[in-house]
Write an enzyme that holds these catalytic residues in place. Structure first.
Site, PDB file in Angstrom:
ATOM      1  N   HIS A 141       0.820  -1.206   0.000  1.00 27.85           N
ATOM      2  CA  HIS A 141       0.000   0.000   0.000  1.00 27.85           C
ATOM      3  C   HIS A 141       0.864   1.270   0.000  1.00 27.85           C
ATOM      4  CE1 HIS A 141      -3.080  -2.715   2.281  1.00 27.85           C
ATOM      5  NE2 HIS A 141      -3.039  -2.981   0.990  1.00 27.85           N
ATOM      6  N   PRO A 142       1.822   1.417  -0.906  1.00 26.98           N
ATOM      7  CA  PRO A 142       2.643   2.638  -0.922  1.00 26.98           C
ATOM      8  C   PRO A 142       1.798   3.844  -1.302  1.00 26.98           C
ATOM      9  CG  PRO A 142       3.007   1.391  -2.934  1.00 26.98           C
ATOM     10  CD  PRO A 142       2.136   0.536  -2.048  1.00 26.98           C
TER      11      PRO A 142
END
Length: 551
Positions: free
Chosen positions: A470-471
């Site tokens: 989930h960058p």
């Protein structure tokens, strides 16, 4: 060779597909989508069969295969980071879990300077516009959007035991984690329709691919944005060995939290001293580009199962032909689920305003790469803190657009982060040790009973944790010096004709998987870009934990 367009969308991932659909709805404009990956061929079972999700991850045909720099608080490990290398981006290889985040995530966004129009009330109508929630539309959920959402059945004996166990541990059961109350446990929405993955490309792009004003080019790697003064005017890209240029009235970066800041830096937008050191001539000083990298880290807590009720038989290769046949003929059977059918959110301590830990329950013990710690039956939870205050960076190494940037996440770098990790593991064990699991409990496999003290737990997390993929936040919205994007227009501060619309624009990472909020950002941004009147805010009530109830 040069062509001219009204809108050039760089990246055919989650947000890019939304924009391609919404912007090209006006027949008077021409839209070009440049996607560096390959097409999401309809016959590609690894993309479209939900249970095949472990095959694309780590496969260079589907995955860009990033790795972080050695992480200083994780024994110098380089954390593997999958990103989709195919039309649809990571929505074509992710776990298909659809979670909006907590309403208070967006209230947090709106408290920051310039972010008033990104409150929950402002975002809710865009969430609803994109959804067809098959469990039922209401004041919280949409009923006629392009993205069809199936609720996980979560009906096996292990899922039933899980729900009983969380109640026994003192946690609430909630109706819908995307509705009134996120806090608690429930079956999860999934971007699956009739047994097939419904990626952003399949939901938004393919249904409008016939439009004569929409052009999609795959295997097209953007290498540079050309400027005239402070206006972006063209994108240079390569298809195979051919070098091409597309001129555009508006250029919209949708490459995600790694590739959007990378392309900005390659094009001279960022911290000038760092750009010069990498061999790039600065065009515009904007130090926040590539900063404020946020992500979620997770671990698997795995148990052996004493009864033959897990999904482990579906991993046997001799069963695959039958599973594949069931799926191809009727879109049924083990191939038609992502297995992530339920989970939940808790507050691990009374200092937090809303849930800070997420759980996914899986009725088998297996890692994303397909390896299993046991040959027999098992089950596991994926668990990790949701709003860690550890921050990282994305930085180019050189002016070569094919060289992957340096990623440093700085996981476990703050006292708050480490505290919440210990709390998260203890909460997971508290659930999995309840009486509801007694008839299935064959003992903890990972991390195992020897990992017991706070330091043991932190040492194990440093050794074993993986990214939850989930960058976000590397070109974040805002009006302060730590921001890159104007929240009212999605334009890059100080430049004209250039916008960013993807997870990198998030002000803070949301509480859950980020596919849903990225799609919402794309929906809302389409109105901002087209100059449409924004959808009217919807002020519905939502759950807020009362500290007085605890006192």
């Amino acid at each position: 060779m040069t062509s001219r367009y009204d809108f050039i969308i760089v990246g055919g991932g989650s947000a890019g597909c939304v924009l391609a659909n919404r912007l090209s709805a006006d027949p008077g404009v021409n839209v070009l989508v440049l996607e560096a990956g390959r097409p999401d061929y309809l016959w590609d079972v690894f993309i479209h069969m939900p249970s095949a999700l472990s095959f694309p991850i780590g496969n260079p045909r589907y995955d860009w295969q990033y790795r972080s720099e050695p992480e200083p608080h994780m024994n110098g490990r380089r954390i593997y980071h999958a990103r989709g290398k195919v039309l649809g981006g990571s929505s074509s290889i992710n776990g298909m879990i659809f979670q909006r985040g907590n309403p208070l995530d967006f209230e947090r966004w709106a408290r920051d300077p310039g972010m008033e129009s990104w409150s929950y009330a402002h975002c809710l109508p865009y969430f609803k516009r994109m959804e067809t929630c098959l469990s039922g539309a209401d004041e919280y959920r949409g009923g006629d959007g392009p993205l069809h959402l199936e609720r996980g059945p979560a009906s096996s004996p292990l899922f039933k035991a899980f729900f009983e166990a969380v109640a026994q541990a003192g946690y609430p059961i909630t109706k819908d984690v995307n509705g009134f109350q996120q806090e608690g446990f429930a079956a999860f929405d999934r971007n699956i329709r009739r047994g097939r993955r419904l990626s952003a490309a399949r939901a938004y792009l393919h249904p409008v691919a016939h439009r004569p004003n929409l052009e999609v080019v795959c295997r097209a790697t953007a290498t540079h944005i050309a400027f005239e003064g402070k206006r972006a005017v063209a994108v240079d890209y390569e298809v195979g060995r051919s070098k091409k240029r597309a001129e555009g009235r508006e250029i919209i970066l949708c490459g995600g939290s790694i590739n959007s800041p990378q392309l900005l830096q390659l094009s001279g937008v960022g911290r000038a001293a760092e750009l010069r050191a990498a061999g790039v001539i600065p065009v515009h000083e904007l130090p926040a580009v590539g900063e404020n990298l946020e992500d979620h880290l997770e671990v698997y807590i795995q148990y052996a199962c004493t009864k033959p009720v897990s999904m482990i038989p579906s991993l046997s290769k001799w069963r695959w032909p039958w599973i594949g046949l069931q799926w191809m003929i009727g879109r049924t059977g083990p191939g038609a689920t992502n297995h992530f059918e339920a989970g939940g959110f808790i507050r691990s301590n009374e200092d937090v305003e809303y849930p800070n830990v997420m759980f996914h329950f899986l009725p088998l013990a297996i890692r994303y790469d397909g390896t299993s710690p046991t040959r027999g039956h098992g089950y596991q939870v994926h668990v990790g803190p949701m709003y860690s205050n550890s921050r990282g960076t994305v930085k180019i190494r050189s002016k070569d657009p094919l060289e992957k940037p340096a990623l440093r996440f700085n996981y476990l770098s703050t006292p708050e982060d480490r505290r919440e990790w210990v709390e998260a593991i203890r909460a997971a064990r508290r659930i999995l040790s309840r009486a509801a699991f007694a008839e299935y409990d064959g003992g903890e496999i990972s991390p195992g009973p020897k990992v017991s003290s706070d330091q043991d737990i932190l040492d194990w997390v440093a050794r074993d944790a993986e990214t939850a993929l989930h960058p976000s936040c590397t070109c974040r919205m805002g009006t302060d010096d730590a921001s890159v994007i104007d929240p009212k227009t999605m334009r890059v501060h100080g430049l004209e004709g250039l916008r960013v619309v993807d997870a990198s624009a998030m002000r803070h990472v949301t509480n859950g998987n980020i596919y849903a909020p990225v799609m919402m950002i794309g929906e809302k941004a389409s109105d901002l870009i087209l100059g449409n009147t924004p959808l009217k805010p919807e002020n519905v009530p939502f759950y807020r934990h009362s500290r007085e109830k605890v006192a």
